[in-house]
Design a protein around this motif. Sequence first.
Motif, short mmCIF file in Angstrom:
data_model
loop_
_atom_site.label_atom_id
_atom_site.label_comp_id
_atom_site.label_asym_id
_atom_site.label_seq_id
_atom_site.Cartn_x
_atom_site.Cartn_y
_atom_site.Cartn_z
N GLN A 279 0.85 -1.20 0.00
CA GLN A 279 0.00 0.00 0.00
C GLN A 279 0.88 1.24 0.00
OE1 GLN A 279 -3.39 0.12 -0.10
NE2 GLN A 279 -3.57 -2.13 -0.07
N GLY A 280 0.40 2.27 -0.68
CA GLY A 280 1.08 3.56 -0.66
C GLY A 280 0.10 4.65 -0.31
N PHE A 281 0.60 5.67 0.39
CA PHE A 281 -0.26 6.80 0.73
C PHE A 281 0.59 8.05 0.94
CE2 PHE A 281 -2.35 9.61 3.82
CZ PHE A 281 -3.49 9.91 3.08
N GLY A 282 0.01 9.20 0.57
CA GLY A 282 0.69 10.47 0.79
C GLY A 282 -0.20 11.63 0.42
N ARG A 283 0.40 12.83 0.42
CA ARG A 283 -0.30 14.06 0.04
C ARG A 283 0.65 14.93 -0.78
NH1 ARG A 283 -2.93 17.19 4.98
NH2 ARG A 283 -3.52 18.53 3.26
N THR A 284 0.08 15.66 -1.71
CA THR A 284 0.88 16.62 -2.46
C THR A 284 0.98 17.91 -1.65
OG1 THR A 284 -0.97 17.71 -3.59
CG2 THR A 284 -0.13 15.66 -4.57
N PRO A 285 1.89 18.82 -2.02
CA PRO A 285 1.95 20.11 -1.33
C PRO A 285 0.64 20.87 -1.34
CG PRO A 285 3.93 19.78 -2.64
CD PRO A 285 3.00 18.65 -2.98
N ALA A 286 -0.20 20.62 -2.36
CA ALA A 286 -1.51 21.28 -2.46
C ALA A 286 -2.56 20.61 -1.58
CB ALA A 286 -1.97 21.32 -3.91
N GLY A 287 -2.22 19.46 -0.97
CA GLY A 287 -3.16 18.78 -0.09
C GLY A 287 -3.94 17.65 -0.74
#
Length: 395
Positions: A279-287
Amino acid sequence: MIDVAAHLAAVLEAVVPLAPAARDVAAARGRVLRHPVHAALDVPAFDSSAMDGFAVRDLTAPVTLRVVADLPAGTDLDPRMDAGDAARIMTGAPVPTDATAVVPFEDTSSGLAGGLDPVTVVDAPRAPGAHIRRRGSDVRAGDLVVSEGTRLTAARIGAIAASGVAMVSVSRAPRIAVVSTGSELVAPGRALRRGQIPESNSVLLAGLAEETGAEVVLRTSVGDEGEGPREAIAAAEAAGADAVVFSGGVSAGAYEVVKNTLGDLMRFDRVRMQPGKPQGFGRTPAGTLLFGLPGNPVSAAVSFELFVRPALRALEGDAELGRATVRVALAEGWRARAERTQYVPVALDRTDPARWLARPTARGARGLGDADGLAVIAASAVDLVAGDVVTVALW
């Protein structure tokens, strides 16, 4: 490996609920209420008739009464009624102040056919107040009608409108982009050369997102090399996406394009679940939320259910993040895994309403299509046998 609960907690911690907006209640079905709704008026707003018949004063039957008024729904008349008087009245009409009960047409000798001629009451009302809906007997002004965090069904928006409220504060639909990865993918229906397969995950995941209430703003696929995932994120954010869901490219192979290109934006873990360990998860700088799901269709669907669907509902401020569950006996035995929780697509046999049975479906996408839900098989060194009871999350 990390637990399913730990991965979900990390996902939900990153979710920032969407800003609420006012919407006409008639256009709010399917959206999530962001502020509680309280009744603006009493329901009913006045003492009203629950039956078509005659409003009467205290009486004993049989008795013949003079009809002094005709009261359809919507009238504002409040005729005086003396002893021996009756008023013909329709369901929903205001009951005269002097009346103590309503006699249905069927409890009179002539019924509706008698018009405004004198009426003979054959059966007296069973008690004072018979067939009268008292003001505020359903809801009092100021009472809670629907709680914050509730998804608005047709029945709920009907209750809100009936309580005199025209506008509600709701979340818009979350916007999602779905991106399949893999150089072997070809659009369904096109001719395949050796090594190619039809691209189905974006169709599957977009459908699951729409069933959740989300709006799909982008559906595409990218190859196993190059900056396709980063370009897809840019296109998704340009389209206003709140989340991007990748399928494939997150495991341990040499051509894991999501893992190879988005390591600065996403964390990649192994989760104690089967299917769906990578599994992968994250956020961009824009949210924008970023999800990396496995490429196997069943693994992708299960991962969507466990992680993406709750996140989309949390974006809306929904108080219910998970599926409804039931406890059901297995129709056949199942091999447990000591180190991982299993999520098994099952069809529910409802032949005996008092004892449903959960039967694992065939492997692969076809079996997934036959499933009514996911049976949760807890990690254990002891295999399950037919008749053992498990929790099933209903689709």
